[in-house]
Write a protein that holds these residues in place. Structure first.
Motif, short mmCIF file in Angstrom:
data_model
loop_
_atom_site.label_atom_id
_atom_site.label_comp_id
_atom_site.label_asym_id
_atom_site.label_seq_id
_atom_site.Cartn_x
_atom_site.Cartn_y
_atom_site.Cartn_z
N THR A 90 0.83 -1.20 0.00
CA THR A 90 0.00 0.00 0.00
C THR A 90 0.87 1.25 0.00
O THR A 90 1.73 1.41 0.87
CB THR A 90 -0.93 0.01 1.22
N ALA A 91 0.66 2.11 -0.97
CA ALA A 91 1.48 3.32 -1.11
C ALA A 91 0.96 4.16 -2.27
O ALA A 91 0.11 3.71 -3.05
CB ALA A 91 2.94 2.95 -1.38
N MET A 92 1.50 5.36 -2.37
CA MET A 92 1.33 6.15 -3.59
C MET A 92 2.46 5.73 -4.54
O MET A 92 3.63 5.72 -4.14
CB MET A 92 1.44 7.64 -3.26
N TYR A 93 2.10 5.38 -5.74
CA TYR A 93 3.07 4.94 -6.73
C TYR A 93 3.30 6.03 -7.77
O TYR A 93 2.36 6.66 -8.25
CB TYR A 93 2.59 3.66 -7.40
N TYR A 94 4.57 6.22 -8.11
CA TYR A 94 4.96 7.24 -9.08
C TYR A 94 5.79 6.61 -10.19
O TYR A 94 6.66 5.78 -9.92
CB TYR A 94 5.81 8.31 -8.41
N CYS A 95 5.54 7.04 -11.42
CA CYS A 95 6.45 6.67 -12.50
C CYS A 95 7.42 7.83 -12.72
O CYS A 95 7.11 8.99 -12.44
CB CYS A 95 5.72 6.32 -13.78
N ALA A 96 8.60 7.49 -13.21
CA ALA A 96 9.65 8.47 -13.40
C ALA A 96 10.43 8.14 -14.67
O ALA A 96 10.53 6.98 -15.05
CB ALA A 96 10.59 8.49 -12.21
N ALA A 97 10.98 9.18 -15.30
CA ALA A 97 11.70 8.97 -16.55
C ALA A 97 12.91 9.89 -16.66
O ALA A 97 12.91 11.02 -16.17
CB ALA A 97 10.77 9.21 -17.75
N ASP A 98 13.92 9.35 -17.32
CA ASP A 98 15.09 10.13 -17.70
C ASP A 98 15.54 9.59 -19.05
O ASP A 98 15.46 8.38 -19.29
CB ASP A 98 16.20 9.98 -16.67
N PHE A 99 16.00 10.46 -19.93
CA PHE A 99 16.37 10.01 -21.27
C PHE A 99 17.88 9.95 -21.42
O PHE A 99 18.48 10.61 -22.26
CB PHE A 99 15.67 10.90 -22.31
N HIS A 110 17.88 10.88 -9.57
CA HIS A 110 18.35 10.74 -10.96
C HIS A 110 17.31 11.20 -11.97
O HIS A 110 17.65 11.55 -13.10
CB HIS A 110 18.71 9.28 -11.22
N PHE A 111 16.03 11.18 -11.59
CA PHE A 111 14.94 11.35 -12.55
C PHE A 111 14.39 12.78 -12.56
O PHE A 111 13.89 13.26 -11.55
CB PHE A 111 13.81 10.37 -12.24
N PRO A 112 14.43 13.43 -13.71
CA PRO A 112 13.89 14.79 -13.80
C PRO A 112 12.38 14.85 -14.05
O PRO A 112 11.76 15.89 -13.83
CB PRO A 112 14.65 15.39 -14.98
N TYR A 113 11.82 13.74 -14.53
CA TYR A 113 10.41 13.76 -14.92
C TYR A 113 9.62 12.76 -14.07
O TYR A 113 10.02 11.60 -13.95
CB TYR A 113 10.25 13.42 -16.40
N TRP A 114 8.47 13.23 -13.56
CA TRP A 114 7.66 12.42 -12.66
C TRP A 114 6.19 12.53 -13.01
O TRP A 114 5.73 13.59 -13.46
CB TRP A 114 7.85 12.88 -11.21
N GLY A 115 5.47 11.45 -12.77
CA GLY A 115 4.02 11.51 -12.84
C GLY A 115 3.46 12.09 -11.55
O GLY A 115 4.19 12.37 -10.59
N GLN A 116 2.14 12.25 -11.53
CA GLN A 116 1.49 12.90 -10.40
C GLN A 116 1.27 11.93 -9.24
O GLN A 116 0.95 12.35 -8.13
CB GLN A 116 0.15 13.50 -10.84
N GLY A 117 1.42 10.65 -9.49
CA GLY A 117 1.23 9.65 -8.45
C GLY A 117 -0.16 9.05 -8.50
O GLY A 117 -1.14 9.70 -8.90
N ILE A 118 -0.24 7.78 -8.09
CA ILE A 118 -1.52 7.09 -8.07
C ILE A 118 -1.54 6.16 -6.86
O ILE A 118 -0.53 5.52 -6.54
CB ILE A 118 -1.76 6.33 -9.39
N GLN A 119 -2.67 6.10 -6.18
CA GLN A 119 -2.77 5.35 -4.94
C GLN A 119 -3.06 3.87 -5.21
O GLN A 119 -3.91 3.53 -6.05
CB GLN A 119 -3.87 5.92 -4.05
N VAL A 120 -2.33 3.02 -4.49
CA VAL A 120 -2.60 1.59 -4.46
C VAL A 120 -2.84 1.20 -3.01
O VAL A 120 -2.01 1.48 -2.14
CB VAL A 120 -1.42 0.79 -5.04
#
Length: 124
Positions: A90-99, A110-120
């Motif tokens: 159980t947590a807020m999950y975030y995706c992240a990206a770097d190119f 390390h990651f400059p780009y993030w999603g807003q988060g989604i609860q699980v």
């Protein structure tokens, strides 16, 4: 402008499954490092899984054998298949990206780009 948008979260009973998706827009890329992180109140954001253009996948010990990260390059969608969920997931999950190429240990910094988060939420 790079944007990441998560979907697929929600509530599930222990032992169940969920699949998170993260749509990546605003960039074309050859090298990439993408990942899923999670955070609970009062705790630091922790890495769950990463996938990179140089190496395949890496997982936190707590999710190995239960979670699978994948990337659909044609659709620019990052996935996290979560099976045999337990309440500790159980947590807020975030995706992240770097190119660029992933470092040996890809921390949140390390990651400059993030999603807003989604609860699980996983109930016992």
């Amino acid at each position: 402008q790079v944007q990441l948008r998560e979907s697929g979260g929600g509530s599930v009973e222990a032992g169940g499954s969920l699949r998170l998706s993260c749509a990546v827009s605003g960039s074309t890329y050859s090298n990439y490092c993408m990942g899923w992180f999670r955070q609970t109140p009062g705790k630091e954001r922790e890495g769950v899984a990463t996938i990179g253009s140089v190496y395949s996948t890496r997982y936190a010990d707590s999710v190995k054998g239960r979670f699978t990260i994948s990337l659909d390059n044609t659709k620019s969608i990052l996935y996290l298949q979560m099976d045999r969920l337990n309440p500790e997931d159980t947590a807020m999950y975030y995706c992240a990206a770097d190119f660029s190429v992933c470092p040996f240990i890809a921390t949140p910094a390390h990651f400059p780009y993030w999603g807003q988060g989604i609860q699980v939420t996983v109930s016992s």
